[in-house]
Write an enzyme that holds these catalytic residues in place. Structure first.
Site, mmCIF file in Angstrom:
data_model
loop_
_atom_site.group_PDB
_atom_site.id
_atom_site.type_symbol
_atom_site.label_atom_id
_atom_site.label_comp_id
_atom_site.label_asym_id
_atom_site.label_seq_id
_atom_site.Cartn_x
_atom_site.Cartn_y
_atom_site.Cartn_z
ATOM 1 N N GLY A 36 60.531 21.770 11.977
ATOM 2 C CA GLY A 36 59.290 21.719 11.206
ATOM 3 C C GLY A 36 59.512 21.591 9.717
ATOM 4 O O GLY A 36 60.612 21.276 9.259
ATOM 5 N N SER A 37 58.435 21.860 8.926
ATOM 6 C CA SER A 37 58.444 21.618 7.475
ATOM 7 C C SER A 37 58.946 20.202 7.214
ATOM 8 O O SER A 37 59.942 19.986 6.516
ATOM 9 C CB SER A 37 59.311 22.633 6.735
ATOM 10 O OG SER A 37 58.617 23.821 6.642
ATOM 11 N N LEU A 38 58.242 19.276 7.807
ATOM 12 C CA LEU A 38 58.683 17.874 7.817
ATOM 13 C C LEU A 38 58.714 17.263 6.422
ATOM 14 O O LEU A 38 57.875 17.575 5.580
ATOM 15 C CB LEU A 38 57.748 17.071 8.730
ATOM 16 C CG LEU A 38 57.633 17.601 10.153
ATOM 17 C CD1 LEU A 38 56.634 16.784 10.964
ATOM 18 C CD2 LEU A 38 58.987 17.621 10.853
ATOM 19 N N HIS A 39 59.692 16.411 6.184
ATOM 20 C CA HIS A 39 59.853 15.734 4.895
ATOM 21 C C HIS A 39 60.209 14.266 5.159
ATOM 22 O O HIS A 39 60.370 13.875 6.333
ATOM 23 C CB HIS A 39 60.921 16.447 4.053
ATOM 24 C CG HIS A 39 62.229 16.621 4.762
ATOM 25 N ND1 HIS A 39 63.039 15.551 5.082
ATOM 26 C CD2 HIS A 39 62.851 17.718 5.240
ATOM 27 C CE1 HIS A 39 64.115 15.983 5.703
ATOM 28 N NE2 HIS A 39 64.030 17.294 5.818
ATOM 29 N N HIS A 42 62.734 13.364 7.947
ATOM 30 C CA HIS A 42 62.204 13.375 9.325
ATOM 31 C C HIS A 42 61.337 12.141 9.560
ATOM 32 O O HIS A 42 61.402 11.521 10.620
ATOM 33 C CB HIS A 42 61.305 14.604 9.552
ATOM 34 C CG HIS A 42 62.009 15.910 9.479
ATOM 35 N ND1 HIS A 42 61.722 16.860 8.518
ATOM 36 C CD2 HIS A 42 62.993 16.436 10.256
ATOM 37 C CE1 HIS A 42 62.482 17.922 8.717
ATOM 38 N NE2 HIS A 42 63.274 17.686 9.754
ATOM 39 N N GLU A 153 72.188 11.737 9.234
ATOM 40 C CA GLU A 153 73.595 11.851 8.813
ATOM 41 C C GLU A 153 73.779 12.962 7.774
ATOM 42 O O GLU A 153 74.892 13.343 7.459
ATOM 43 C CB GLU A 153 74.078 10.509 8.241
ATOM 44 C CG GLU A 153 74.355 9.501 9.329
ATOM 45 C CD GLU A 153 74.580 8.095 8.803
ATOM 46 O OE1 GLU A 153 74.532 7.892 7.566
ATOM 47 O OE2 GLU A 153 74.790 7.190 9.639
ATOM 48 N N SER A 189 65.843 18.150 2.560
ATOM 49 C CA SER A 189 66.073 19.166 3.582
ATOM 50 C C SER A 189 64.904 20.153 3.551
ATOM 51 O O SER A 189 64.335 20.409 2.475
ATOM 52 C CB SER A 189 67.393 19.873 3.266
ATOM 53 O OG SER A 189 67.325 21.229 3.594
ATOM 54 N N SER A 190 64.519 20.688 4.713
ATOM 55 C CA SER A 190 63.381 21.620 4.762
ATOM 56 C C SER A 190 63.650 22.856 3.898
ATOM 57 O O SER A 190 62.761 23.409 3.270
ATOM 58 C CB SER A 190 63.123 22.057 6.199
ATOM 59 O OG SER A 190 62.908 20.943 7.005
#
Ligand code: PAF
Length: 192
Positions: A36-39, A42, A153, A189-190
């Protein structure tokens, strides 16, 4: 249940019975595992899956077994409302959001253990972390049976360990996707 928009429907699956029913006839299924906490990182994985697969499923599950401390697990950012809006907008077919009990219903017969030679870099400093990642990734793969799994990656050690573990045992291909960075070149990164 469905999240409705004028012409877009995303099916939200909260348990394994619904998951099995929904994916019963799915072929060429693309899977993006997340906490979750999509960025935008993602989002790029999801877009790639939508392009390459018939259906796309995203999971949101903050996996307790891969955290080195309970405090870290508790503090991990959670942003469900925002995530739902992002996924709906992207036209994702399925969102899988299981409860902990649903995922860890069955005990593993054989404990996951890294080879000595893999105990380097992040594995050396986060004991048990990759064992937790491999465990959850195998559980999700068994449940979802995706044709392709999209991973970034950015977490290269994770990607390589998951690839080696899953491609040997399952009919799934790990698709590695390039790191997305912000304008100061920091990998998204989340946690950040
Ligand atoms: O990279 C992550 O977000 C997690 O480690 C993953 C692959 C979703 C497993 O919990």
């Amino acid at each position: 249940f469905y999240l409705l928009n004028s012409n877009i429907q995303m099916k939200i699956l909260l348990n394994n019975t619904d998951l099995n029913k929904a994916l019963n006839k799915a072929s060429n299924l693309g899977f993006i595992p997340t906490m979750g906490s999509l960025h935008p990182g993602h989002i790029s994985l999801i877009k790639k899956s939508i392009k390459q697969c018939n259906k796309t499923i995203v999971s949101i599950f903050v996996n307790p077994t891969q955290f080195n401390s309970q405090n870290d697990f508790k503090k991990y950012p959670r942003n469900k409302k925002r995530d739902l809006l992002i996924l709906k907008k992207l036209d994702v077919d399925y969102l899988y959001m299981p409860l902990i009990n649903e995922i860890y219903k069955f005990k593993r017969i054989k404990k996951i253990k890294l080879f000595k030679k893999d105990n380097i870099l992040c594995a050396k400093y986060r004991p048990g972390h990759f064992e937790g990642v491999l465990d959850i990734m195998e559980r999700l793969t068994k449940l979802i049976k995706p044709s392709k799994i999209y991973m970034g990656e950015k977490d290269l050690q994770q990607l390589l360990l998951v690839k080696r573990c899953l491609e040997k045992k399952y009919k799934t291909k790990i698709i590695s996707c390039k790191t997305i960075r912000n304008n100061r070149k920091l990998a998204l990164s989340s946690r950040n």
